[in-house]
Write a protein that holds these residues in place. Structure first.
Motif, PDB file in Angstrom:
ATOM      1  N   HIS A   6     -50.057 -38.094   5.121  1.00  0.00           N
ATOM      2  CA  HIS A   6     -50.610 -39.436   5.301  1.00  0.00           C
ATOM      3  C   HIS A   6     -50.038 -40.119   6.543  1.00  0.00           C
ATOM      4  O   HIS A   6     -50.498 -41.195   6.927  1.00  0.00           O
ATOM      5  CB  HIS A   6     -50.342 -40.295   4.058  1.00  0.00           C
ATOM      6  CG  HIS A   6     -48.912 -40.747   3.938  1.00  0.00           C
ATOM      7  ND1 HIS A   6     -48.542 -42.063   4.038  1.00  0.00           N
ATOM      8  CD2 HIS A   6     -47.770 -40.043   3.743  1.00  0.00           C
ATOM      9  CE1 HIS A   6     -47.231 -42.165   3.903  1.00  0.00           C
ATOM     10  NE2 HIS A   6     -46.736 -40.958   3.722  1.00  0.00           N
ATOM     11  N   ARG A   7     -49.048 -39.488   7.168  1.00  0.00           N
ATOM     12  CA  ARG A   7     -48.478 -40.006   8.410  1.00  0.00           C
ATOM     13  C   ARG A   7     -48.833 -39.052   9.544  1.00  0.00           C
ATOM     14  O   ARG A   7     -48.600 -37.840   9.450  1.00  0.00           O
ATOM     15  CB  ARG A   7     -46.960 -40.148   8.297  1.00  0.00           C
ATOM     16  CG  ARG A   7     -46.511 -41.165   7.261  1.00  0.00           C
ATOM     17  CD  ARG A   7     -45.000 -41.156   7.119  1.00  0.00           C
ATOM     18  NE  ARG A   7     -44.349 -41.485   8.380  1.00  0.00           N
ATOM     19  CZ  ARG A   7     -43.100 -41.120   8.691  1.00  0.00           C
ATOM     20  NH1 ARG A   7     -42.389 -40.397   7.842  1.00  0.00           N
ATOM     21  NH2 ARG A   7     -42.584 -41.466   9.846  1.00  0.00           N
ATOM     22  N   GLU A 133     -50.293 -44.175  10.466  1.00  0.00           N
ATOM     23  CA  GLU A 133     -49.989 -43.961   9.050  1.00  0.00           C
ATOM     24  C   GLU A 133     -51.080 -44.552   8.172  1.00  0.00           C
ATOM     25  O   GLU A 133     -51.582 -45.647   8.434  1.00  0.00           O
ATOM     26  CB  GLU A 133     -48.647 -44.597   8.703  1.00  0.00           C
ATOM     27  CG  GLU A 133     -48.234 -44.459   7.249  1.00  0.00           C
ATOM     28  CD  GLU A 133     -46.861 -45.048   6.972  1.00  0.00           C
ATOM     29  OE1 GLU A 133     -46.488 -45.152   5.787  1.00  0.00           O
ATOM     30  OE2 GLU A 133     -46.166 -45.407   7.949  1.00  0.00           O
ATOM     31  N   THR A 134     -51.452 -43.812   7.144  1.00  0.00           N
ATOM     32  CA  THR A 134     -52.249 -44.349   6.050  1.00  0.00           C
ATOM     33  C   THR A 134     -51.258 -44.759   4.967  1.00  0.00           C
ATOM     34  O   THR A 134     -50.464 -43.923   4.510  1.00  0.00           O
ATOM     35  CB  THR A 134     -53.229 -43.302   5.493  1.00  0.00           C
ATOM     36  OG1 THR A 134     -54.149 -42.926   6.521  1.00  0.00           O
ATOM     37  CG2 THR A 134     -54.016 -43.857   4.314  1.00  0.00           C
ATOM     38  N   ASP A 138     -52.502 -46.801  -0.260  1.00  0.00           N
ATOM     39  CA  ASP A 138     -53.949 -46.734  -0.069  1.00  0.00           C
ATOM     40  C   ASP A 138     -54.590 -45.936  -1.211  1.00  0.00           C
ATOM     41  O   ASP A 138     -54.027 -44.939  -1.681  1.00  0.00           O
ATOM     42  CB  ASP A 138     -54.260 -46.061   1.269  1.00  0.00           C
ATOM     43  CG  ASP A 138     -55.729 -46.146   1.633  1.00  0.00           C
ATOM     44  OD1 ASP A 138     -56.111 -47.110   2.308  1.00  0.00           O
ATOM     45  OD2 ASP A 138     -56.496 -45.242   1.220  1.00  0.00           O
ATOM     46  N   VAL A 141     -54.645 -42.138  -0.755  1.00  0.00           N
ATOM     47  CA  VAL A 141     -53.363 -41.458  -0.974  1.00  0.00           C
ATOM     48  C   VAL A 141     -53.055 -41.398  -2.467  1.00  0.00           C
ATOM     49  O   VAL A 141     -52.585 -40.369  -2.977  1.00  0.00           O
ATOM     50  CB  VAL A 141     -52.230 -42.171  -0.211  1.00  0.00           C
ATOM     51  CG1 VAL A 141     -50.884 -41.495  -0.489  1.00  0.00           C
ATOM     52  CG2 VAL A 141     -52.518 -42.183   1.283  1.00  0.00           C
ATOM     53  N   LEU A 157     -45.347 -36.665  -0.109  1.00  0.00           N
ATOM     54  CA  LEU A 157     -45.898 -37.362   1.048  1.00  0.00           C
ATOM     55  C   LEU A 157     -45.182 -36.864   2.298  1.00  0.00           C
ATOM     56  O   LEU A 157     -43.961 -36.741   2.319  1.00  0.00           O
ATOM     57  CB  LEU A 157     -45.731 -38.869   0.897  1.00  0.00           C
ATOM     58  CG  LEU A 157     -46.441 -39.508  -0.305  1.00  0.00           C
ATOM     59  CD1 LEU A 157     -46.261 -41.018  -0.280  1.00  0.00           C
ATOM     60  CD2 LEU A 157     -47.921 -39.155  -0.318  1.00  0.00           C
ATOM     61  N   ILE A 168     -56.747 -41.789  11.637  1.00  0.00           N
ATOM     62  CA  ILE A 168     -55.592 -42.651  11.371  1.00  0.00           C
ATOM     63  C   ILE A 168     -55.291 -43.510  12.595  1.00  0.00           C
ATOM     64  O   ILE A 168     -55.017 -44.709  12.487  1.00  0.00           O
ATOM     65  CB  ILE A 168     -54.367 -41.815  10.966  1.00  0.00           C
ATOM     66  CG1 ILE A 168     -54.577 -41.205   9.572  1.00  0.00           C
ATOM     67  CG2 ILE A 168     -53.100 -42.669  10.974  1.00  0.00           C
ATOM     68  CD1 ILE A 168     -53.467 -40.268   9.127  1.00  0.00           C
ATOM     69  N   PRO A 173     -58.494 -45.026   7.069  1.00  0.00           N
ATOM     70  CA  PRO A 173     -57.664 -44.288   6.114  1.00  0.00           C
ATOM     71  C   PRO A 173     -58.052 -42.811   6.083  1.00  0.00           C
ATOM     72  O   PRO A 173     -59.228 -42.466   5.959  1.00  0.00           O
ATOM     73  CB  PRO A 173     -57.961 -44.975   4.777  1.00  0.00           C
ATOM     74  CG  PRO A 173     -58.403 -46.355   5.148  1.00  0.00           C
ATOM     75  CD  PRO A 173     -59.165 -46.181   6.437  1.00  0.00           C
ATOM     76  N   ILE A 175     -56.257 -38.577   5.270  1.00  0.00           N
ATOM     77  CA  ILE A 175     -55.150 -37.703   4.893  1.00  0.00           C
ATOM     78  C   ILE A 175     -55.537 -36.275   5.257  1.00  0.00           C
ATOM     79  O   ILE A 175     -56.691 -35.984   5.566  1.00  0.00           O
ATOM     80  CB  ILE A 175     -54.820 -37.772   3.385  1.00  0.00           C
ATOM     81  CG1 ILE A 175     -56.047 -37.364   2.554  1.00  0.00           C
ATOM     82  CG2 ILE A 175     -54.308 -39.148   2.991  1.00  0.00           C
ATOM     83  CD1 ILE A 175     -55.749 -37.195   1.069  1.00  0.00           C
TER      84      ILE A 175
END
Length: 218
Positions: A6-7, A133-134, A138, A141, A157, A168, A173, A175
């Motif tokens: 997610h980052r 980053e999400t 969220d 995620v 994560l 992103i 959003p 991933i």
């Protein structure tokens, strides 16, 4: 793979091309050597101090040049990859890269015979993946966390450089997840993959898609 990326790990890649007059290794000795400059630049790049926070890496991944063993190479090139968990650090690193390369070229030109043409250099950016980053909160995620638990794995994560970087970076959003199975030794000649319980990866992906489809639109 229980990771949920997610980052977005920011990454920039550069190709550096050195150009000189070249010539015979004996008769033209004193002309600037493009490979010497590339090697000097590589040494300077590897000596750049890298912060641990945000974690930052630099690697020269490819290098080449010249036409024969008995000639002064008229060209050389290298490609490098810079990554950082901090977008501002990438800007600072890009400036450091340019300084290191310029210093290496200046050093090689200072050693040349005065009546020979100087070495030139061109730096081009060949890759740019934005960071970002999400949020862990969220819904996307959270859906991925639930889906990972659903297939019997503990969600983790994580940060990485993936196809999710672009959305992103645009504030959308996003991933990235694994497709199932097991693997290792990434980006080496020993890289391997085993499709062990690969169906769990498909099940997890489908569960995330279903959860996202049921989420109310903003």
């Amino acid at each position: 793979d229980e990771r949920i990326i997610h980052r977005a790990l920011g990454a920039r890649r550069f190709r550096v091309t050195f150009q000189g007059p070249g010539g015979h290794s004996w008769a033209a000795f004193g002309a600037p050597n493009a490979i010497h400059a590339a090697a000097g630049a590589t040494a300077r790049l590897s000596a750049i101090p890298l912060p641990t926070t945000p974690r930052t890496t630099l690697s020269v991944g490819r290098i080449g040049g010249g036409i024969s063993v008995n000639s002064i190479p008229d060209h050389a090139w290298l490609e490098l990859d810079v990554r950082s968990a901090g977008e501002r650090q990438l800007d600072r690193m890009e400036a450091e890269v340019h300084r290191a390369i310029a210093a290496a070229v200046d050093q090689e030109n200072d050693r040349r015979t005065h009546d020979t043409p100087a070495l030139s250099v061109h730096v081009s950016r060949i890759g740019d993946r934005p960071g970002g980053e999400t949020s862990a909160d969220d819904p996307l995620v959270q859906a991925a966390r639930a889906a990972t638990k659903l297939v019997g794995r503990d969600p983790e994560l994580a940060i990485a450089s993936t196809d999710a970087n672009v959305p992103i970076g645009l504030g959308i959003p996003a991933i990235a997840i694994g497709a199932g199975g097991m693997g290792g030794d990434a980006h080496s000649t020993a890289e391997w993959f085993e499709n062990a319980n690969g169906t769990r990866g498909i099940a997890r992906a489908l569960a995330i898609v279903l959860a996202a489809a049921q989420s109310p639109a903003d």
